[in-house]
Design an enzyme around this catalytic site. Sequence first.
Site, PDB file in Angstrom:
ATOM      1  N   LYS A  27      21.764 -76.399-127.910  1.00 50.00           N
ATOM      2  CA  LYS A  27      22.041 -77.846-128.000  1.00 50.00           C
ATOM      3  C   LYS A  27      21.133 -78.790-127.194  1.00 50.00           C
ATOM      4  O   LYS A  27      20.089 -79.194-127.674  1.00 50.00           O
ATOM      5  CB  LYS A  27      23.506 -78.096-127.688  1.00 50.00           C
ATOM      6  CG  LYS A  27      24.419 -77.685-128.867  1.00 50.00           C
ATOM      7  CD  LYS A  27      25.732 -78.415-128.789  1.00 50.00           C
ATOM      8  CE  LYS A  27      26.755 -77.912-129.786  1.00 50.00           C
ATOM      9  NZ  LYS A  27      26.630 -78.519-131.091  1.00 50.00           N
ATOM     10  N   PHE A  47      34.511 -71.059-130.556  1.00 53.14           N
ATOM     11  CA  PHE A  47      33.507 -71.270-131.611  1.00 53.14           C
ATOM     12  C   PHE A  47      32.169 -70.768-131.092  1.00 53.14           C
ATOM     13  O   PHE A  47      31.718 -71.163-130.023  1.00 53.14           O
ATOM     14  CB  PHE A  47      33.400 -72.753-132.008  1.00 53.14           C
ATOM     15  CG  PHE A  47      32.413 -72.954-133.121  1.00 53.14           C
ATOM     16  CD1 PHE A  47      32.785 -72.697-134.444  1.00 53.14           C
ATOM     17  CD2 PHE A  47      31.100 -73.336-132.871  1.00 53.14           C
ATOM     18  CE1 PHE A  47      31.865 -72.842-135.493  1.00 53.14           C
ATOM     19  CE2 PHE A  47      30.183 -73.479-133.913  1.00 53.14           C
ATOM     20  CZ  PHE A  47      30.574 -73.236-135.218  1.00 53.14           C
ATOM     21  N   ASP A  62      28.895 -68.256-123.361  1.00 53.87           N
ATOM     22  CA  ASP A  62      28.290 -69.109-124.382  1.00 53.87           C
ATOM     23  C   ASP A  62      28.267 -70.533-123.832  1.00 53.87           C
ATOM     24  O   ASP A  62      29.280 -71.240-123.844  1.00 53.87           O
ATOM     25  CB  ASP A  62      29.112 -69.029-125.676  1.00 53.87           C
ATOM     26  CG  ASP A  62      28.536 -69.912-126.771  1.00 53.87           C
ATOM     27  OD1 ASP A  62      27.708 -70.786-126.456  1.00 53.87           O
ATOM     28  OD2 ASP A  62      28.922 -69.739-127.939  1.00 53.87           O
TER      29      ASP A  62
END
Length: 378
Positions: free
Chosen positions: A238, A124, A209
């Site tokens: 995040k 993702f 990532d």
Amino acid sequence: MEKEYLWNTYKRYDLVLKRGKGCYLYDYDGRKYLDFLGGIGTCSIGHANGKLVNAIKKQAGKLLNASNLFYTEEQVRLAKKLAELSGLSKCFFSNSGTEAVEAAIKLARQYTGKNEIICMKHSFHGRTFGSLSATWDKKIKIPFGPMLKKFVHIKFNNIEVLKKSITKNTAAVLMEPIQGEAGVLIPDRGYLKKVSKICKEKNVLLILDEVQTGAGRTGKFLAFQHENIKPDIVVMAKGLANGVPIGVTLAGKKVADLLLPGMHGTTFGGNLLSMQAALTVIQIMEEKKLIKNAKLMGKYFLNELKKIKSDKIKEVRGKGLMLAMELNVKGAPFVEKCLKKGLIINCAHDYNLRFLPPFIISKTEIDKGVGIIKEVLK
Ligand code: PLP
């Protein structure tokens, strides 16, 4: 009103949240919830940290955004700090994980002059077209097709497949060191090191990532540091600013220097509120040794989860405070039951109960949460 005025893009729990403090969230009736989800991994130092609140207030009173047409001290200070912590050289600031991935894809294509990006099955990377094309799950892509061309998805945690998949057109390998949304899938020890070696041999960029794994979540500032490698591009977001929107794409100097003025940009990226928040979050993490706590508490948490005996459990996995309990039945009803008992968790990829608590978590809070999980599984 929510049904009337907001897009129907989220399936929400039956709970209206009012405020947070430390590892807890509170609703409008004053009910307290232990937060093992942490804003899906964004709350690294806990809710409403006094020092962070003051830094944000002070910055808001000074300057929020002057645009990227000018120099600002906070941007440069944060970029220098991130370069030191990551071992990479230069930053591009944006506002989210998906944007940070977009910048990485653009940079890799431009730097190499090639267009093929090798990604992993079950990955993702976000919801904008570049990052969505890099994402595995077809369900979230089909309604919006066509996707961008030249994104190839291969088996995760398999070196032989990777070796065979690299072609003369491959610009980069883009992957998560641990696949978060897939349910915290942790590759074998040494896998990342082998990926890095192959990329170097074949002259292909390695983009990691670290949107979910970064900023201390796995017990190191960046997850690749467990394997002592040096990727070419790293993406963070995040937990870096504890809930204030931020994205960063870090790259080595040679790679980063190829993007020239006008080739990429964003109005809000690098705004001083996010910069100040991230600088303060890093400072607090260092002062309170929170990344070490993430490592220690992660080990304790994993052990406590492993002690639970239930025929519904398939596997328990974790690295630092990124953990999951894979069930052999769907996880959603258990998430609802935990919520009723005052514990917030979520379910990744249907079968995995996922835990991403703040790094300030203590053994007492872990015991309390694990106790609820145990009860609910019964
Ligand atoms: N990359 C990874 C590994 C993620 O886990 C996420 C979000 O969950 C993203 C990218 C997208 O980040 P954002 O939701 O901030 O756009």
